[in-house]
Design a protein around this motif. Structure first.
Motif, mmCIF file in Angstrom:
data_model
loop_
_atom_site.group_PDB
_atom_site.id
_atom_site.type_symbol
_atom_site.label_atom_id
_atom_site.label_comp_id
_atom_site.label_asym_id
_atom_site.label_seq_id
_atom_site.Cartn_x
_atom_site.Cartn_y
_atom_site.Cartn_z
ATOM 1 N N SER A 16 -5.296 2.652 -6.044
ATOM 2 C CA SER A 16 -3.962 2.048 -5.992
ATOM 3 C C SER A 16 -3.625 1.565 -4.582
ATOM 4 O O SER A 16 -3.013 0.502 -4.427
ATOM 5 C CB SER A 16 -2.905 3.031 -6.498
ATOM 6 O OG SER A 16 -2.805 4.131 -5.638
ATOM 7 N N CYS A 17 -4.027 2.298 -3.568
ATOM 8 C CA CYS A 17 -3.801 1.830 -2.192
ATOM 9 C C CYS A 17 -4.651 0.598 -1.888
ATOM 10 O O CYS A 17 -4.199 -0.320 -1.190
ATOM 11 C CB CYS A 17 -4.097 2.939 -1.193
ATOM 12 S SG CYS A 17 -2.887 4.254 -1.206
ATOM 13 N N LEU A 24 -5.585 -1.653 -4.115
ATOM 14 C CA LEU A 24 -4.940 -2.759 -4.808
ATOM 15 C C LEU A 24 -3.686 -3.226 -4.067
ATOM 16 O O LEU A 24 -3.344 -4.404 -4.107
ATOM 17 C CB LEU A 24 -4.588 -2.354 -6.236
ATOM 18 C CG LEU A 24 -5.754 -2.197 -7.188
ATOM 19 C CD1 LEU A 24 -5.274 -1.699 -8.544
ATOM 20 C CD2 LEU A 24 -6.511 -3.492 -7.336
ATOM 21 N N GLN A 34 0.833 -1.203 0.000
ATOM 22 C CA GLN A 34 0.000 0.000 0.000
ATOM 23 C C GLN A 34 0.868 1.253 0.000
ATOM 24 O O GLN A 34 0.588 2.210 -0.728
ATOM 25 C CB GLN A 34 -0.907 0.021 1.219
ATOM 26 C CG GLN A 34 -2.076 -0.895 1.127
ATOM 27 C CD GLN A 34 -2.893 -0.897 2.403
ATOM 28 O OE1 GLN A 34 -2.368 -0.658 3.494
ATOM 29 N NE2 GLN A 34 -4.173 -1.155 2.266
ATOM 30 N N SER A 56 1.579 6.459 -6.880
ATOM 31 C CA SER A 56 0.422 7.212 -7.382
ATOM 32 C C SER A 56 0.561 8.700 -7.071
ATOM 33 O O SER A 56 0.108 9.536 -7.858
ATOM 34 C CB SER A 56 -0.874 6.660 -6.808
ATOM 35 O OG SER A 56 -0.951 6.900 -5.430
ATOM 36 N N LEU A 108 2.590 1.541 -3.587
ATOM 37 C CA LEU A 108 1.672 1.981 -4.646
ATOM 38 C C LEU A 108 1.103 3.369 -4.364
ATOM 39 O O LEU A 108 0.857 4.141 -5.294
ATOM 40 C CB LEU A 108 0.552 0.965 -4.824
ATOM 41 C CG LEU A 108 0.966 -0.377 -5.426
ATOM 42 C CD1 LEU A 108 -0.229 -1.306 -5.526
ATOM 43 C CD2 LEU A 108 1.620 -0.201 -6.768
ATOM 44 N N PHE A 148 -7.783 7.640 -8.245
ATOM 45 C CA PHE A 148 -6.627 6.836 -8.656
ATOM 46 C C PHE A 148 -5.755 6.460 -7.461
ATOM 47 O O PHE A 148 -5.316 5.321 -7.331
ATOM 48 C CB PHE A 148 -5.814 7.605 -9.706
ATOM 49 C CG PHE A 148 -4.522 6.960 -10.081
ATOM 50 C CD1 PHE A 148 -4.510 5.772 -10.786
ATOM 51 C CD2 PHE A 148 -3.321 7.549 -9.723
ATOM 52 C CE1 PHE A 148 -3.314 5.171 -11.134
ATOM 53 C CE2 PHE A 148 -2.127 6.962 -10.062
ATOM 54 C CZ PHE A 148 -2.116 5.773 -10.779
ATOM 55 N N THR A 149 -5.524 7.407 -6.565
ATOM 56 C CA THR A 149 -4.711 7.141 -5.383
ATOM 57 C C THR A 149 -5.403 6.156 -4.451
ATOM 58 O O THR A 149 -4.770 5.226 -3.941
ATOM 59 C CB THR A 149 -4.407 8.463 -4.642
ATOM 60 O OG1 THR A 149 -3.794 9.377 -5.552
ATOM 61 C CG2 THR A 149 -3.497 8.232 -3.467
#
Length: 115
Positions: free
Chosen positions: A67-68, A70, A30, A37, A33, A63-64
């Motif tokens: 990504s966290c 994911l 986390q 991001s 990524l 998006f941020t």
């Protein structure tokens, strides 16, 4: 590039494991990524300022967050175990750890400055 990504993940997860976090493997992914991001969002903001266009705040925030999220899914113990075997006897661990810390801190600083 993949090796660099995996090494940074290993170092961050190792840091969280050292401080007895409940899930150091997902936290490491986390953080990695999330910082990547933030770099992407910073470059988008800088590009928008160059073109004199308002930066898209909602898509960058989404998006941020994605990504966290994911990162929480992709971080696992099997990947960390493989990387632990590979990087166990790493030379200059302390210097590389500080460089990774600066990499993460600089992503946040660049994001805040770019606004």
């Amino acid at each position: 590039m993949k090796d660099l990504f995996l090494y940074v993940y290993y170092r961050i997860a190792r840091f969280y494991l050292y401080w007895n976090d409940r899930s150091p493997f997902s936290a490491g992914m986390q953080v990695l990524l999330g910082s990547l991001s933030l770099y992407v969002c910073s470059f988008i903001i800088i590009f928008c300022h160059q073109k004199e266009v308002e930066p898209p705040i909602a898509p960058m925030f989404t998006f941020t967050i994605i990504s966290c999220f994911l990162g929480a899914i992709w971080g696992n113990t099997k990947l960390f175990a493989k990387l632990d075997i590979k990087y166990k006897k790493d030379s200059n661990r302390i210097l590389k750890g500080w460089l990774i810390f600066i990499f993460i801190l600089f992503s946040l600083i660049l994001y805040l400055i770019s606004w």
